[in-house]
Design a protein around this motif. Sequence first.
Motif, short mmCIF file in Angstrom:
data_model
loop_
_atom_site.label_atom_id
_atom_site.label_comp_id
_atom_site.label_asym_id
_atom_site.label_seq_id
_atom_site.Cartn_x
_atom_site.Cartn_y
_atom_site.Cartn_z
N LEU A 154 -28.48 -17.38 49.64
CA LEU A 154 -29.04 -17.46 48.41
C LEU A 154 -29.54 -18.89 48.20
O LEU A 154 -30.66 -19.31 47.86
N PHE A 155 -28.71 -19.85 48.44
CA PHE A 155 -28.94 -21.37 48.01
C PHE A 155 -29.50 -22.07 49.41
O PHE A 155 -30.16 -23.24 48.94
N ALA A 156 -29.10 -21.86 50.47
CA ALA A 156 -29.73 -22.58 51.56
C ALA A 156 -31.59 -22.38 51.39
O ALA A 156 -32.10 -23.59 51.65
N PRO A 157 -32.08 -21.34 51.32
CA PRO A 157 -33.44 -21.21 50.97
C PRO A 157 -33.97 -22.06 49.70
O PRO A 157 -35.08 -22.40 49.55
N PHE A 158 -33.07 -21.87 48.70
CA PHE A 158 -33.41 -22.61 47.48
C PHE A 158 -33.71 -23.94 47.83
O PHE A 158 -34.73 -24.75 47.19
N VAL A 159 -32.64 -24.68 48.49
CA VAL A 159 -33.01 -26.17 48.94
C VAL A 159 -34.31 -26.42 49.91
O VAL A 159 -34.80 -27.25 49.57
N ILE A 160 -34.40 -25.43 50.66
CA ILE A 160 -35.54 -25.46 51.41
C ILE A 160 -37.00 -25.48 50.58
O ILE A 160 -37.69 -26.17 50.88
N GLY A 161 -36.71 -24.47 49.49
CA GLY A 161 -38.09 -24.59 48.69
C GLY A 161 -38.31 -25.66 47.83
O GLY A 161 -39.40 -26.34 48.11
N ILE A 162 -37.16 -26.52 47.70
CA ILE A 162 -37.35 -27.87 46.96
C ILE A 162 -37.84 -28.87 47.85
O ILE A 162 -38.63 -29.56 47.56
N LEU A 163 -37.26 -28.73 49.15
CA LEU A 163 -37.68 -30.02 50.04
C LEU A 163 -39.37 -29.65 50.50
O LEU A 163 -39.82 -30.66 50.99
N ALA A 164 -39.56 -28.51 50.69
CA ALA A 164 -40.75 -28.19 51.05
C ALA A 164 -42.12 -28.65 49.93
O ALA A 164 -43.12 -29.23 50.42
N ALA A 165 -41.49 -28.75 48.80
CA ALA A 165 -42.52 -28.96 47.85
C ALA A 165 -42.33 -30.39 47.60
O ALA A 165 -43.12 -31.01 46.84
N TRP A 166 -41.23 -31.15 48.09
CA TRP A 166 -41.01 -32.65 48.25
C TRP A 166 -41.14 -33.11 46.89
O TRP A 166 -41.62 -34.28 46.33
N ARG A 167 -40.45 -32.27 45.79
CA ARG A 167 -40.34 -32.70 44.53
C ARG A 167 -39.34 -31.91 43.67
O ARG A 167 -39.11 -30.82 44.03
N ALA A 227 -38.07 -21.60 44.18
CA ALA A 227 -37.85 -22.91 44.16
C ALA A 227 -39.10 -23.80 44.39
O ALA A 227 -39.15 -24.71 43.66
N PHE A 228 -39.72 -23.41 45.29
CA PHE A 228 -41.05 -24.14 45.73
C PHE A 228 -41.96 -23.92 44.42
O PHE A 228 -42.49 -25.17 44.16
N TYR A 229 -42.17 -22.86 43.78
CA TYR A 229 -42.79 -22.53 42.71
C TYR A 229 -42.32 -23.53 41.53
O TYR A 229 -43.36 -24.10 40.91
N ALA A 230 -41.08 -23.58 41.35
CA ALA A 230 -40.60 -24.19 40.29
C ALA A 230 -40.95 -25.82 40.44
O ALA A 230 -40.88 -26.51 39.43
N SER A 231 -40.55 -26.16 41.78
CA SER A 231 -40.70 -27.66 42.19
C SER A 231 -42.20 -28.11 41.93
O SER A 231 -42.54 -29.31 41.46
N SER A 232 -43.09 -27.31 42.46
CA SER A 232 -44.78 -27.89 42.56
C SER A 232 -45.41 -27.19 41.45
O SER A 232 -46.45 -27.98 40.87
N GLY A 233 -44.99 -26.25 40.84
CA GLY A 233 -46.00 -25.64 39.63
C GLY A 233 -46.91 -24.72 40.24
O GLY A 233 -47.68 -24.17 39.40
N THR A 234 -46.78 -24.55 41.51
CA THR A 234 -48.10 -23.79 41.92
C THR A 234 -47.20 -22.60 42.98
O THR A 234 -46.30 -23.10 43.76
N LEU A 235 -48.00 -21.70 43.47
CA LEU A 235 -47.57 -20.73 44.22
C LEU A 235 -48.69 -20.60 45.24
O LEU A 235 -49.82 -20.03 45.11
N THR A 236 -48.33 -21.25 46.57
CA THR A 236 -49.38 -21.34 47.35
C THR A 236 -48.88 -20.42 48.73
O THR A 236 -47.70 -20.05 48.64
N PRO A 237 -49.60 -20.06 49.75
CA PRO A 237 -49.32 -19.53 51.03
C PRO A 237 -47.90 -20.16 51.48
O PRO A 237 -47.24 -19.66 52.24
N VAL A 238 -47.80 -21.52 51.40
CA VAL A 238 -46.63 -22.18 51.88
C VAL A 238 -45.42 -21.43 51.48
O VAL A 238 -44.21 -21.09 52.29
N ALA A 239 -45.23 -20.88 50.18
CA ALA A 239 -43.99 -20.38 49.80
C ALA A 239 -43.81 -18.96 50.49
O ALA A 239 -42.70 -18.70 50.54
N LEU A 240 -45.01 -18.12 50.72
CA LEU A 240 -44.60 -16.85 51.51
C LEU A 240 -44.06 -17.37 52.85
O LEU A 240 -43.42 -16.71 53.27
N LEU A 241 -44.72 -18.51 53.68
CA LEU A 241 -44.29 -18.92 54.90
C LEU A 241 -42.81 -19.20 54.82
O LEU A 241 -42.06 -18.68 55.78
#
Length: 203
Positions: free
Chosen positions: A21-34, A136-150
Amino acid sequence: MERKRKLRIMMPEENGTWVVLFAPFVIGILAAWRFAIADIALAGALFFLCLLRTPLSLLAAADFKSFPSQTKPTLIVATAHGLFLGLILLLRHHLWLLLPMALLGFLLFALESRRKRGDTRAFLSICALTLSAPAAFYASSGTLTPVALLLWLICITYFSITTIYTWGWFKNRVIAKKSPLVLLTHSALFTTAVALIFSLVRA
């Protein structure tokens, strides 16, 4: 006199659930870089949603005809806190696209609960839990892009391979030890994920 049984919060049976659950959560934050304040509320919401998995599984096994007493404290606490944090994410941070993600997660859980323990059930569970990455990527960046799906697909593949190898180890240790292809694929996927997060995604 009989001792009264203490009502306790039911934790997931498998400790690895928290990692998935939380390893991908951290990855999402790192990917957003924010890191955003919304990530704190999201982490709490994910925690309480994960707590609901065990009691809901027991209720589903009983076709929701009976409510075992041990499930009630967890259902009340997790639902109340999860809804509160969810409302913060929606009304305060306006992250409305979390709703379809939550619906998808619920559908995956519903399919999972109807399956017997095995590869299919494990895969559905991984798909549901790793939704924390795009969330997490969406919450960090505020946008939902193809990166989130990837990120979601990478996390699904990574943890699926881990599960297959682990089960192979327990079922037949000789075969597992002689399966370097699994380990090489796992390592290659991990390297690819890191490269995407720290280079392609950032760019």
